[in-house]
Design a protein around this motif. Structure first.
Motif, PDB file in Angstrom:
ATOM      1  N   VAL A   1      28.527  20.748  35.424  1.00 30.13           N
ATOM      2  CA  VAL A   1      28.810  22.009  34.721  1.00 30.13           C
ATOM      3  C   VAL A   1      30.174  21.871  34.049  1.00 30.13           C
ATOM      4  CG1 VAL A   1      29.246  24.484  34.986  1.00 30.13           C
ATOM      5  CG2 VAL A   1      27.392  23.398  36.286  1.00 30.13           C
ATOM      6  N   ASN A   2      30.173  21.961  32.708  1.00 30.27           N
ATOM      7  CA  ASN A   2      31.429  21.829  31.959  1.00 30.27           C
ATOM      8  C   ASN A   2      32.159  23.162  31.850  1.00 30.27           C
ATOM      9  OD1 ASN A   2      30.622  19.143  31.321  1.00 30.27           O
ATOM     10  ND2 ASN A   2      29.285  19.998  29.728  1.00 30.27           N
ATOM     11  N   ARG A   3      31.360  24.236  31.765  1.00 33.26           N
ATOM     12  CA  ARG A   3      31.980  25.539  31.503  1.00 33.26           C
ATOM     13  C   ARG A   3      31.048  26.643  31.984  1.00 33.26           C
ATOM     14  NH1 ARG A   3      33.052  28.986  26.664  1.00 33.26           N
ATOM     15  NH2 ARG A   3      31.478  27.875  25.469  1.00 33.26           N
ATOM     16  N   LEU A   4      31.663  27.690  32.504  1.00 32.59           N
ATOM     17  CA  LEU A   4      30.884  28.860  32.951  1.00 32.59           C
ATOM     18  C   LEU A   4      31.473  30.105  32.312  1.00 32.59           C
ATOM     19  CD1 LEU A   4      30.681  27.975  36.732  1.00 32.59           C
ATOM     20  CD2 LEU A   4      28.683  28.392  35.297  1.00 32.59           C
ATOM     21  N   VAL A   5      30.626  30.969  31.810  1.00 31.69           N
ATOM     22  CA  VAL A   5      31.107  32.227  31.210  1.00 31.69           C
ATOM     23  C   VAL A   5      30.303  33.371  31.818  1.00 31.69           C
ATOM     24  CG1 VAL A   5      31.744  33.303  29.017  1.00 31.69           C
ATOM     25  CG2 VAL A   5      30.970  30.925  29.035  1.00 31.69           C
ATOM     26  N   GLU A   6      31.008  34.415  32.293  1.00 26.66           N
ATOM     27  CA  GLU A   6      30.309  35.552  32.889  1.00 26.66           C
ATOM     28  C   GLU A   6      29.805  36.482  31.792  1.00 26.66           C
ATOM     29  OE1 GLU A   6      29.292  35.983  35.877  1.00 26.66           O
ATOM     30  OE2 GLU A   6      28.701  38.078  35.807  1.00 26.66           O
ATOM     31  N   LYS A   7      28.524  36.766  31.794  1.00 23.54           N
ATOM     32  CA  LYS A   7      27.884  37.710  30.869  1.00 23.54           C
ATOM     33  C   LYS A   7      28.383  37.602  29.416  1.00 23.54           C
ATOM     34  CE  LYS A   7      26.566  41.039  34.424  1.00 23.54           C
ATOM     35  NZ  LYS A   7      27.207  40.725  35.672  1.00 23.54           N
ATOM     36  N   PRO A   8      28.171  36.443  28.778  1.00 29.14           N
ATOM     37  CA  PRO A   8      28.643  36.289  27.392  1.00 29.14           C
ATOM     38  C   PRO A   8      27.780  37.098  26.417  1.00 29.14           C
ATOM     39  CG  PRO A   8      27.278  34.424  28.010  1.00 29.14           C
ATOM     40  CD  PRO A   8      27.392  35.280  29.241  1.00 29.14           C
ATOM     41  N   ALA A   9      28.366  37.444  25.267  1.00 31.98           N
ATOM     42  CA  ALA A   9      27.553  38.031  24.198  1.00 31.98           C
ATOM     43  C   ALA A   9      26.564  36.951  23.769  1.00 31.98           C
ATOM     44  CB  ALA A   9      28.461  38.416  23.036  1.00 31.98           C
TER      45      ALA A   9
ATOM     46  N   GLN B   1      35.555  37.965  39.646  1.00 35.08           N
ATOM     47  CA  GLN B   1      34.264  37.324  39.393  1.00 35.08           C
ATOM     48  C   GLN B   1      34.219  35.935  40.024  1.00 35.08           C
ATOM     49  OE1 GLN B   1      31.763  38.770  38.057  1.00 35.08           O
ATOM     50  NE2 GLN B   1      32.575  40.452  36.804  1.00 35.08           N
ATOM     51  N   LEU B   2      33.151  35.674  40.769  1.00 36.03           N
ATOM     52  CA  LEU B   2      32.949  34.332  41.333  1.00 36.03           C
ATOM     53  C   LEU B   2      32.817  33.315  40.197  1.00 36.03           C
ATOM     54  CD1 LEU B   2      32.492  32.589  43.843  1.00 36.03           C
ATOM     55  CD2 LEU B   2      30.061  33.164  43.731  1.00 36.03           C
ATOM     56  N   THR B   3      32.166  33.723  39.117  1.00 41.30           N
ATOM     57  CA  THR B   3      31.996  32.808  37.965  1.00 41.30           C
ATOM     58  C   THR B   3      33.346  32.335  37.438  1.00 41.30           C
ATOM     59  OG1 THR B   3      30.070  34.118  37.379  1.00 41.30           O
ATOM     60  CG2 THR B   3      30.843  32.593  35.717  1.00 41.30           C
ATOM     61  N   ASP B   4      34.340  33.228  37.376  1.00 41.60           N
ATOM     62  CA  ASP B   4      35.660  32.835  36.855  1.00 41.60           C
ATOM     63  C   ASP B   4      36.303  31.796  37.779  1.00 41.60           C
ATOM     64  OD1 ASP B   4      35.230  34.623  34.827  1.00 41.60           O
ATOM     65  OD2 ASP B   4      36.526  36.190  35.633  1.00 41.60           O
ATOM     66  N   ALA B   5      36.171  31.999  39.078  1.00 38.97           N
ATOM     67  CA  ALA B   5      36.748  31.035  40.028  1.00 38.97           C
ATOM     68  C   ALA B   5      36.019  29.691  39.913  1.00 38.97           C
ATOM     69  CB  ALA B   5      36.647  31.580  41.452  1.00 38.97           C
ATOM     70  N   LEU B   6      34.713  29.733  39.710  1.00 37.79           N
ATOM     71  CA  LEU B   6      33.953  28.489  39.563  1.00 37.79           C
ATOM     72  C   LEU B   6      34.329  27.780  38.272  1.00 37.79           C
ATOM     73  CD1 LEU B   6      30.517  29.639  40.978  1.00 37.79           C
ATOM     74  CD2 LEU B   6      31.876  27.716  41.823  1.00 37.79           C
ATOM     75  N   GLN B   7      34.637  28.545  37.243  1.00 41.61           N
ATOM     76  CA  GLN B   7      35.089  27.933  35.984  1.00 41.61           C
ATOM     77  C   GLN B   7      36.372  27.138  36.230  1.00 41.61           C
ATOM     78  OE1 GLN B   7      34.337  27.174  33.031  1.00 41.61           O
ATOM     79  NE2 GLN B   7      36.359  26.832  32.124  1.00 41.61           N
ATOM     80  N   THR B   8      37.296  27.695  37.033  1.00 43.12           N
ATOM     81  CA  THR B   8      38.535  26.975  37.372  1.00 43.12           C
ATOM     82  C   THR B   8      38.193  25.677  38.104  1.00 43.12           C
ATOM     83  OG1 THR B   8      39.657  29.093  37.569  1.00 43.12           O
ATOM     84  CG2 THR B   8      40.765  27.198  38.564  1.00 43.12           C
ATOM     85  N   LEU B   9      37.271  25.745  39.056  1.00 46.15           N
ATOM     86  CA  LEU B   9      36.893  24.530  39.801  1.00 46.15           C
ATOM     87  C   LEU B   9      36.189  23.520  38.900  1.00 46.15           C
ATOM     88  CD1 LEU B   9      35.588  25.536  43.351  1.00 46.15           C
ATOM     89  CD2 LEU B   9      37.778  24.524  42.719  1.00 46.15           C
ATOM     90  N   ALA B  10      35.421  24.028  37.936  1.00 44.84           N
ATOM     91  CA  ALA B  10      34.644  23.129  37.058  1.00 44.84           C
ATOM     92  C   ALA B  10      35.572  22.192  36.282  1.00 44.84           C
ATOM     93  CB  ALA B  10      33.780  23.934  36.094  1.00 44.84           C
ATOM     94  N   VAL B  11      36.757  22.672  35.940  1.00 48.30           N
ATOM     95  CA  VAL B  11      37.666  21.851  35.128  1.00 48.30           C
ATOM     96  C   VAL B  11      38.802  21.255  35.967  1.00 48.30           C
ATOM     97  CG1 VAL B  11      37.131  23.026  32.958  1.00 48.30           C
ATOM     98  CG2 VAL B  11      38.971  23.909  34.393  1.00 48.30           C
ATOM     99  N   SER B  12      38.665  21.328  37.298  1.00 48.50           N
ATOM    100  CA  SER B  12      39.736  20.818  38.157  1.00 48.50           C
ATOM    101  C   SER B  12      39.431  19.401  38.643  1.00 48.50           C
ATOM    102  CB  SER B  12      39.894  21.759  39.355  1.00 48.50           C
ATOM    103  OG  SER B  12      40.538  21.101  40.409  1.00 48.50           O
TER     104      SER B  12
ATOM    105  N   GLY C   1      37.848  18.898  45.870  1.00 47.90           N
ATOM    106  CA  GLY C   1      37.053  20.130  45.848  1.00 47.90           C
ATOM    107  C   GLY C   1      36.762  20.612  44.439  1.00 47.90           C
ATOM    108  N   GLY C   2      37.292  19.903  43.443  1.00 47.13           N
ATOM    109  CA  GLY C   2      36.998  20.274  42.057  1.00 47.13           C
ATOM    110  C   GLY C   2      35.635  19.727  41.648  1.00 47.13           C
ATOM    111  N   GLY C   3      35.134  20.216  40.520  1.00 45.01           N
ATOM    112  CA  GLY C   3      33.827  19.771  40.037  1.00 45.01           C
ATOM    113  C   GLY C   3      32.743  20.759  40.439  1.00 45.01           C
ATOM    114  N   VAL C   4      31.981  21.193  39.437  1.00 46.54           N
ATOM    115  CA  VAL C   4      30.858  22.092  39.720  1.00 46.54           C
ATOM    116  C   VAL C   4      29.602  21.445  39.143  1.00 46.54           C
ATOM    117  CG1 VAL C   4      29.879  24.394  39.304  1.00 46.54           C
ATOM    118  CG2 VAL C   4      32.323  24.164  39.750  1.00 46.54           C
ATOM    119  N   TYR C   5      28.528  21.507  39.900  1.00 48.16           N
ATOM    120  CA  TYR C   5      27.267  20.874  39.518  1.00 48.16           C
ATOM    121  C   TYR C   5      26.167  21.930  39.481  1.00 48.16           C
ATOM    122  CZ  TYR C   5      30.184  16.919  40.316  1.00 48.16           C
ATOM    123  OH  TYR C   5      31.235  16.044  40.222  1.00 48.16           O
ATOM    124  N   GLY C   6      25.158  21.669  38.674  1.00 49.85           N
ATOM    125  CA  GLY C   6      24.083  22.646  38.527  1.00 49.85           C
ATOM    126  C   GLY C   6      22.732  22.044  38.875  1.00 49.85           C
TER     127      GLY C   6
END
Ligand code: UTP
Length: 296
Positions: free
Chosen positions: A189-197, A233-244, A248-253
């Motif tokens: 997962v490169n990027r996460l956005v909560e409820k985007p337009a 938002q959990l999504t915002d915290a996961l976005q931080t981990l995704a780019v860390s 413990g960094g790195g998010v996978y889908g």
């Protein structure tokens, strides 16, 4: 961090206000709404137990009583059913109290899903754990959580579950921008956005209510400012981990293509109830033929 040990803890947030379901949820958590003959939350607890999770923590709020009572013994009711010889109902109510032991933590002020997860910090400690949202149901014939647990063990990061949605629906979900991982069936997962337009959404991949998280998420959540809707938002915290790049960094889908039922809003809830009811052996066929007649 405790490495190499199987994941055994599950956190089940059920402290939201359920505003989309008012007035039904004025005095009762939406997770207690019945789906055919058991509350939605029981399907979720059963899923956690079936995935081998043995330490269950529920995050509850102001209406916690019904949740606790449902998973507790009910001696008077049990005696009555026993005297009547109604053994199948007796077994059904005992089953709910045998799923535990369940632990409870109260989220005093429902400041968002991220905040609810943070309330689990002391109980979870320094090990990876699963999060199952109490209003999202995964059909027990379809595998998801065990796959996510495996991916967490292999990557050492955090794992989200994704489904493909119609692009016009993406603004109701967290949305993931992903890329392939060579030779693997999970994604980075490169990027996460909560409820985007709809116009800003990086994909049509929506985050659903199953997560397997590295405990590093707690430090990140402590620092996460309120985001969309003024909620943490959990999504915002996961976005931080995704780019860390830190431990413990790195998010996978994991992309889920099985059956999922959302019980968080009225229309989805009705669809969930009808789908699940129509598969029940006792009355599924009768319900389906009634539905056909009704629609005609
Ligand atoms: P939702 O956003 O679907 O729940 O959160 P909500 O806020 O109760 O619903 P609406 O939008 O007002 O109708 C997803 C999950 O996270 C939990 C909810 O109980 C639900 O299981 N949650 C949400 C918490 O535990 N605490 C919160 O502060 C927010």
């Amino acid at each position: 961090m405790t490495l190499g040990k199987p994941i055994r803890k599950a956190v089940i947030p059920a402290a939201g206000l359920g505003t989309r379901f008012l007035p039904a949820t004025k005095a009762m958590p939406k997770e207690m709404l019945p789906v055919v003959d058991q509350p939605a939350i029981q399907y979720v607890v059963e899923e956690a137990v079936n995935a081998g999770l043995t330490d269950l923590l529920m995050i509850t709020g102001r209406n916690k009583r019904a949740l606790e009572d449902h998973f507790d013994r009910a001696p008077a009711l049990e005696r009555t059913l026993e005297l009547k010889g109604d053994l199948s109902r007796l077994e059904a109510i005992q089953h709910a109290s045998n799923l535990g032991p369940l632990h409870y933590v109260r989220q005093g002020d429902p400041k968002g899903l991220g905040h609810a997860v943070l309330c689990a910090r002391q109980h979870v400690g320094d090990e990876p754990f699963a999060v199952l949202l109490g209003d999202d149901l995964i059909d027990d014939r379809d595998e998801l959580l065990s796959t996510m647990i495996e991916v967490q063990a292999r990557t050492g990061g955090s794992v989200v579950a994704l489904i493909e949605v119609d692009p016009s629906q993406i603004s109701a979900y967290g949305c993931a921008d992903i890329s392939a991982v060579e030779g693997e069936d999970y994604f980075r997962v490169n990027r996460l956005v909560e409820k985007p337009a709809v116009a800003d959404a990086p994909s049509n991949l929506a985050v659903i209510g199953r997560y397997v998280l590295h405990p590093e998420i707690f430090d990140v959540l402590e620092e996460t400012e309120p985001g969309r809707g003024g909620e943490i938002q959990l999504t915002d915290a996961l976005q931080t981990l995704a780019v860390s790049d830190c431990e413990g960094g790195g998010v996978y889908g994991v992309v889920f293509r099985g059956r999922r039922y959302d019980t968080g809003d009225k229309l989805s809830y009705l669809k969930a109830v009808i789908s699940i009811a129509s598969e029940r052996v006792e009355f599924g066929e009768e319900l389906k033929s009634w539905l056909k007649e009704f629609v005609n």
